[in-house]
Design an enzyme around this catalytic site. Sequence first.
Site, PDB file in Angstrom:
ATOM      1  N   HIS A 116       0.775  -1.242   0.000  1.00  0.00           N
ATOM      2  CA  HIS A 116       0.000   0.000   0.000  1.00  0.00           C
ATOM      3  C   HIS A 116       0.804   1.288   0.000  1.00  0.00           C
ATOM      4  CE1 HIS A 116      -0.074  -0.235   4.725  1.00  0.00           C
ATOM      5  NE2 HIS A 116       1.117  -0.458   4.225  1.00  0.00           N
ATOM      6  N   HIS A 117       2.128   1.224   0.095  1.00  0.00           N
ATOM      7  CA  HIS A 117       2.913   2.462   0.169  1.00  0.00           C
ATOM      8  C   HIS A 117       3.356   2.996  -1.188  1.00  0.00           C
ATOM      9  CE1 HIS A 117       3.035   2.317   4.477  1.00  0.00           C
ATOM     10  NE2 HIS A 117       3.728   1.192   4.523  1.00  0.00           N
ATOM     11  N   ALA A 118       3.384   2.152  -2.216  1.00  0.00           N
ATOM     12  CA  ALA A 118       3.920   2.578  -3.510  1.00  0.00           C
ATOM     13  C   ALA A 118       3.143   3.763  -4.064  1.00  0.00           C
ATOM     14  CB  ALA A 118       3.884   1.414  -4.499  1.00  0.00           C
TER      15      ALA A 118
ATOM     16  N   ASP B 145      -0.812   5.062   3.114  1.00  0.00           N
ATOM     17  CA  ASP B 145      -0.675   6.382   2.496  1.00  0.00           C
ATOM     18  C   ASP B 145      -0.761   6.366   0.983  1.00  0.00           C
ATOM     19  OD1 ASP B 145       1.745   4.979   2.481  1.00  0.00           O
ATOM     20  OD2 ASP B 145       2.953   6.809   2.435  1.00  0.00           O
TER      21      ASP B 145
END
Length: 457
Positions: A174-176, A215
């Site tokens: 989920h951070h990419a 994020d």
Amino acid sequence: MTKTSVVQDYKHPQPGSSSTLTIDEKIQREIRNNGIRKPKGYTVSYHANPEMEKMHFGPKHPMKPWRLTLTNKIVMAYGMHSAMDLYLPRAATSQELKEFHRDDYIEFLQRVTPSDTTFDPETQTYAYNTGDDCPIFDGLYEYCSSYAGASLDAARKLTNHQSDIAINWSGGLHHAKKTEASGFCYINDIVLAILQLLLHHPRVLYIDIDVHHGDGVEQAFWSTDRVMTLSFHKYDRAEFFPGTGALDDTGPLNNSSPGAHHSLNVPLHDGIQDEQYIRLFEDIVRPCVRTYQPTAIVLQCGADSLGGDRLGCFNVGIKAHASCVAFVKKFNLPLLVLGGGGYTPRNVAKAWAYETSLCIGAEVGENLPAHTPFLEHFGEEKTLFPDLSSLGRYENKNSRVYLESVVMGIQEQLRYLHGAPSVQMQHIPPDLGAFRDDLEREVLKERSTQRVRGVCS
């Protein structure tokens, strides 16, 4: 040549004639003992590509794709695979990856190798935020396109009504970001899967129970009301990655923007415990579903929120973590279940295997089957529900008053939503199309203003 007496006397044992059973026979016994069968009234699909399990970030890196091997072996040992539709997904194409990520970034991932010099001595940075957290390793692009392809395949099975619950434990990274890697994540498979769902669903609710803030997904859908993001995570702007996801981070500051109040964050402190976590999750998810009325849900099950995780700081047990899956399942909406963080592989595997059992509605035995491959890796705790406090327990800094204030804060944000948004279905949400770059600049400007205000307050 005359056969020896040893060969002449040998007879292959028939099933049931010996105490030595084949692996298949042992699995069939587990299936019978646990009453595992195809769920009635709904279909569960399981999407896994064993090739990516072989990838290696490096000996000291906390991300271990081998956790997927352990997960799949437990699932198979219990016989859970017999209750699901199994798919070996193809890798995502570069064009599919470019539905969200910028062309130059995807082209970089395609060509870069460990021997390339991606370090810029002038800026002291690596290209596209690669480096220690996001290293360049052999097979990187194959790894990225494989987990992204699995999530896309799972999303398509939902939209084609071939599945009601689709599971991809290799996904959930989920951070990419659109233009760079971040936090062990290179391709944001979640965003790509949600874009696929949006071709058929007017509203998608994204729920994230990773210990780190989701994020990258929040940022991707910052400007649209067709996706609501809801993240439960440890929050400390200065000391805990990624330093975002405060309670008042709810989307664009301009209330006229469609995405305003559609980014919901549940910031937690160290040491939250099972009962608190379960109640908080249900007290927040229930009104979100009631108010937003999603037509599909994506659930990221990052297992670094478990107690004893190498990078985590909660005291959440496997049953409490899995209760989130069970609760979301009760809404009977198309559900995409993804993995995420999790850096103590033996506990990650147990959690995801148990959550698979909940998806198929099976009650599996507490003790790991004796024929589970790599059973020795689990040491003395050959149970699905180990005492995670033995790995170290954090002081609980989440008071009842604080958690109640978080619930009230989320409820206040939901009051800004005047029912579920009504949309005209289009090939792709317009706010994720041509003028995305302009919106991203606006987002960065607004966030910069927020940070300045936070420092000055």
